[in-house]
Scaffold this motif. Structure first.
Motif, PDB file in Angstrom:
ATOM      1  N   GLU A  39       0.766  -1.161   0.062  1.00 18.77           N
ATOM      2  CA  GLU A  39      -0.162  -0.217   0.049  1.00 18.77           C
ATOM      3  C   GLU A  39       0.962   1.238   0.098  1.00 18.77           C
ATOM      4  N   LEU A  40       2.238   0.909   0.569  1.00 14.69           N
ATOM      5  CA  LEU A  40       3.047   2.221   0.634  1.00 14.69           C
ATOM      6  C   LEU A  40       4.308   1.706   0.489  1.00 14.69           C
ATOM      7  N   ASP A  41       5.121   2.295  -0.520  1.00 17.87           N
ATOM      8  CA  ASP A  41       6.456   1.770  -1.010  1.00 17.87           C
ATOM      9  C   ASP A  41       7.381   2.810  -1.030  1.00 17.87           C
ATOM     10  N   VAL A  42       8.227   3.075  -0.021  1.00 16.18           N
ATOM     11  CA  VAL A  42       9.182   4.324  -0.076  1.00 16.18           C
ATOM     12  C   VAL A  42      10.475   3.695  -0.453  1.00 16.18           C
ATOM     13  N   PRO A  43      11.338   3.445  -1.405  1.00 16.52           N
ATOM     14  CA  PRO A  43      12.386   2.787  -1.789  1.00 16.52           C
ATOM     15  C   PRO A  43      13.304   3.247  -0.937  1.00 16.52           C
ATOM     16  N   GLY A  44      14.324   2.428  -0.135  1.00 14.65           N
ATOM     17  CA  GLY A  44      15.201   2.422   0.937  1.00 14.65           C
ATOM     18  C   GLY A  44      14.855   2.852   2.229  1.00 14.65           C
ATOM     19  N   GLU A  45      13.538   3.054   2.293  1.00  8.88           N
ATOM     20  CA  GLU A  45      13.120   3.252   3.592  1.00  8.88           C
ATOM     21  C   GLU A  45      11.829   2.288   4.123  1.00  8.88           C
ATOM     22  N   VAL A  46      10.847   2.193   3.718  1.00  4.93           N
ATOM     23  CA  VAL A  46       9.591   1.301   4.256  1.00  4.93           C
ATOM     24  C   VAL A  46       8.898   0.853   2.885  1.00  4.93           C
ATOM     25  N   LEU A  47       8.301  -0.363   3.330  1.00  5.19           N
ATOM     26  CA  LEU A  47       7.441  -1.145   2.628  1.00  5.19           C
ATOM     27  C   LEU A  47       6.280  -1.539   3.459  1.00  5.19           C
ATOM     28  N   MET A  48       5.008  -1.121   3.072  1.00  7.62           N
ATOM     29  CA  MET A  48       3.830  -1.408   4.005  1.00  7.62           C
ATOM     30  C   MET A  48       3.005  -2.106   3.343  1.00  7.62           C
ATOM     31  N   VAL A  49       2.636  -3.191   4.037  1.00  8.64           N
ATOM     32  CA  VAL A  49       1.726  -4.255   3.092  1.00  8.64           C
ATOM     33  C   VAL A  49       0.128  -4.437   3.901  1.00  8.64           C
ATOM     34  N   PRO A  50      -0.893  -4.302   3.556  1.00 10.93           N
ATOM     35  CA  PRO A  50      -2.126  -4.700   4.424  1.00 10.93           C
ATOM     36  C   PRO A  50      -2.147  -6.116   4.246  1.00 10.93           C
ATOM     37  N   VAL A  51      -2.212  -6.638   5.677  1.00  7.49           N
ATOM     38  CA  VAL A  51      -2.486  -7.913   5.867  1.00  7.49           C
ATOM     39  C   VAL A  51      -3.525  -8.406   6.600  1.00  7.49           C
ATOM     40  N   GLY A  52      -4.525  -7.486   6.878  1.00  7.29           N
ATOM     41  CA  GLY A  52      -5.669  -7.927   7.568  1.00  7.29           C
ATOM     42  C   GLY A  52      -6.824  -6.595   7.377  1.00  7.29           C
ATOM     43  N   GLU A  53      -7.796  -6.726   7.930  1.00 12.97           N
ATOM     44  CA  GLU A  53      -8.911  -5.548   7.777  1.00 12.97           C
ATOM     45  C   GLU A  53      -8.340  -4.362   8.266  1.00 12.97           C
ATOM     46  N   ARG A  54      -7.627  -4.407   9.355  1.00 11.27           N
ATOM     47  CA  ARG A  54      -7.215  -3.116  10.060  1.00 11.27           C
ATOM     48  C   ARG A  54      -5.752  -3.218  10.474  1.00 11.27           C
ATOM     49  N   LEU A  55      -4.838  -4.128   9.652  1.00  9.38           N
ATOM     50  CA  LEU A  55      -3.607  -4.515  10.045  1.00  9.38           C
ATOM     51  C   LEU A  55      -2.485  -4.431   9.071  1.00  9.38           C
ATOM     52  N   VAL A  56      -1.590  -3.742   9.253  1.00 11.67           N
ATOM     53  CA  VAL A  56      -0.658  -3.597   8.390  1.00 11.67           C
ATOM     54  C   VAL A  56       0.873  -4.132   8.739  1.00 11.67           C
ATOM     55  N   LEU A  57       1.574  -4.827   7.828  1.00 14.13           N
ATOM     56  CA  LEU A  57       2.844  -5.288   7.860  1.00 14.13           C
ATOM     57  C   LEU A  57       3.688  -4.256   7.588  1.00 14.13           C
ATOM     58  N   SER A  58       4.687  -3.731   8.474  1.00 16.31           N
ATOM     59  CA  SER A  58       5.576  -2.507   7.941  1.00 16.31           C
ATOM     60  C   SER A  58       6.919  -3.191   7.991  1.00 16.31           C
ATOM     61  N   LEU A  59       7.619  -3.080   6.641  1.00 15.61           N
ATOM     62  CA  LEU A  59       9.058  -3.580   6.471  1.00 15.61           C
ATOM     63  C   LEU A  59       9.859  -2.368   6.555  1.00 15.61           C
ATOM     64  N   TRP A  60      10.556  -2.136   7.426  1.00 16.07           N
ATOM     65  CA  TRP A  60      11.164  -0.779   7.588  1.00 16.07           C
ATOM     66  C   TRP A  60      12.908  -1.193   7.689  1.00 16.07           C
ATOM     67  N   ASP A  61      13.637  -0.352   6.793  1.00 12.83           N
ATOM     68  CA  ASP A  61      14.749  -0.494   6.663  1.00 12.83           C
ATOM     69  C   ASP A  61      15.452  -0.518   8.195  1.00 12.83           C
ATOM     70  N   ARG A  62      16.442  -1.517   8.511  1.00  8.08           N
ATOM     71  CA  ARG A  62      16.965  -1.484   9.764  1.00  8.08           C
ATOM     72  C   ARG A  62      17.534  -0.135  10.070  1.00  8.08           C
ATOM     73  N   ALA A  63      18.502   0.357   9.370  1.00  7.31           N
ATOM     74  CA  ALA A  63      18.980   1.800   9.835  1.00  7.31           C
ATOM     75  C   ALA A  63      18.162   2.870  10.298  1.00  7.31           C
ATOM     76  N   ALA A  64      17.070   3.026   9.320  1.00  6.77           N
ATOM     77  CA  ALA A  64      16.136   3.992   9.841  1.00  6.77           C
ATOM     78  C   ALA A  64      15.179   3.597  10.853  1.00  6.77           C
ATOM     79  N   PHE A  65      15.059   2.426  11.160  1.00  5.36           N
ATOM     80  CA  PHE A  65      14.348   1.872  12.190  1.00  5.36           C
ATOM     81  C   PHE A  65      15.192   2.174  13.500  1.00  5.36           C
ATOM     82  N   GLU A  66      16.413   1.971  13.558  1.00  4.83           N
ATOM     83  CA  GLU A  66      17.188   2.117  14.456  1.00  4.83           C
ATOM     84  C   GLU A  66      17.558   3.434  14.721  1.00  4.83           C
ATOM     85  N   ALA A  67      17.475   4.473  13.871  1.00  4.32           N
ATOM     86  CA  ALA A  67      17.400   5.989  14.018  1.00  4.32           C
ATOM     87  C   ALA A  67      16.176   6.198  14.815  1.00  4.32           C
ATOM     88  N   GLU A  68      15.098   5.831  14.596  1.00  9.69           N
ATOM     89  CA  GLU A  68      13.786   6.507  15.352  1.00  9.69           C
ATOM     90  C   GLU A  68      13.465   5.655  16.557  1.00  9.69           C
TER      91      GLU A  68
END
Length: 148
Positions: free
Chosen positions: A31-60
Motif C-alpha cells: 500500500e506504501l512503498d518508499v524505496p530505501g525506507e519502508v514497505l507497508m503491506v495490508p495483511v488484515g482488515e485493520r492490520l499493516v505489516l511494515s517492513l522498515w529499513d533497519r538503519a532507519a528503524f534504529e535511528a527512530e
C-alpha cells in the motif's frame, strides 16, 4: 485502551531483497512503498505489516536488544482454512527463496509448518480447526485431514 494491533513492524537489513521476497515472490500488494525506507503491506482488515529499513528503524526507535545470531523469539502466523493450503503456502515461500520446514500434525490437532523470510523472521503457516482458528479464519474446515 482498545485491544488492537494496527501495525507489525519488522526491521530488515536489505529492503530491496525483502521487497523481492514479499512482493515478487509471495505476490503481496504494497500500500506504501518508499524505496530505501519502508514497505507497508495490508495483511488484515485493520492490520499493516511494515517492513522498515533497519538503519532507519534504529535511528527512530533505537538499537534492537537482540542483535546476535539465532531465531528472533517471536513468530508471525498465516492461518488457512484447509490443511492442503498449509502445504501450498509453504511451497510458494520455498519458490520465493525462503528456508522452509516441513509441515506436521500438531498434538493440539492442527497442521503447521514454518518458513523464514530473508531476515530470518519465522512465519507459521497454520490450519487450526479449534475455536481460535475459527476466530481468525471463519471458513476453516474443521473435519479435514492433513494430506487430503
Amino acid at each position: 485502551m482498545d485491544q488492537r494491533v494496527s501495525f507489525v513492524t519488522l526491521a530488515v537489513t536489505d529492503l530491496e531483497r525483502t521487497r523481492a521476497f514479499y512482493v515478487d515472490g509471495l505476490g503481496w500488494e504494497p500500500e506504501l512503498d518508499v524505496p530505501g525506507e519502508v514497505l507497508m503491506v495490508p495483511v488484515g482488515e485493520r492490520l499493516v505489516l511494515s517492513l522498515w529499513d533497519r538503519a532507519a528503524f534504529e535511528a527512530e526507535v533505537g538499537e534492537p536488544a537482540l542483535s546476535g545470531p539465532g531465531v528472533v523469539p517471536m513468530t508471525l502466523a498465516h492461518n488457512v482454512a484447509h490443511p492442503r493450503e498449509v502445504d501450498a503456502v509453504l511451497e510458494l515461500a520455498r519458490r520465493a527463496g525462503a528456508a522452509v520446514g516441513e509441515a506436521v500434525v500438531r498434538e493440539w490437532g492442527g497442521y503447521t509448518g514454518y518458513f523464514a523470510d530473508p531476515d530470518g523472521f519465522r512465519w507459521e503457516v497454520a490450519w487450526n480447526p479449534g475455536p481460535i482458528g475459527l476466530r481468525v479464519v471463519p471458513e476453516t474446515v474443521i473435519d479435514a485431514t492433513p494430506g487430503e
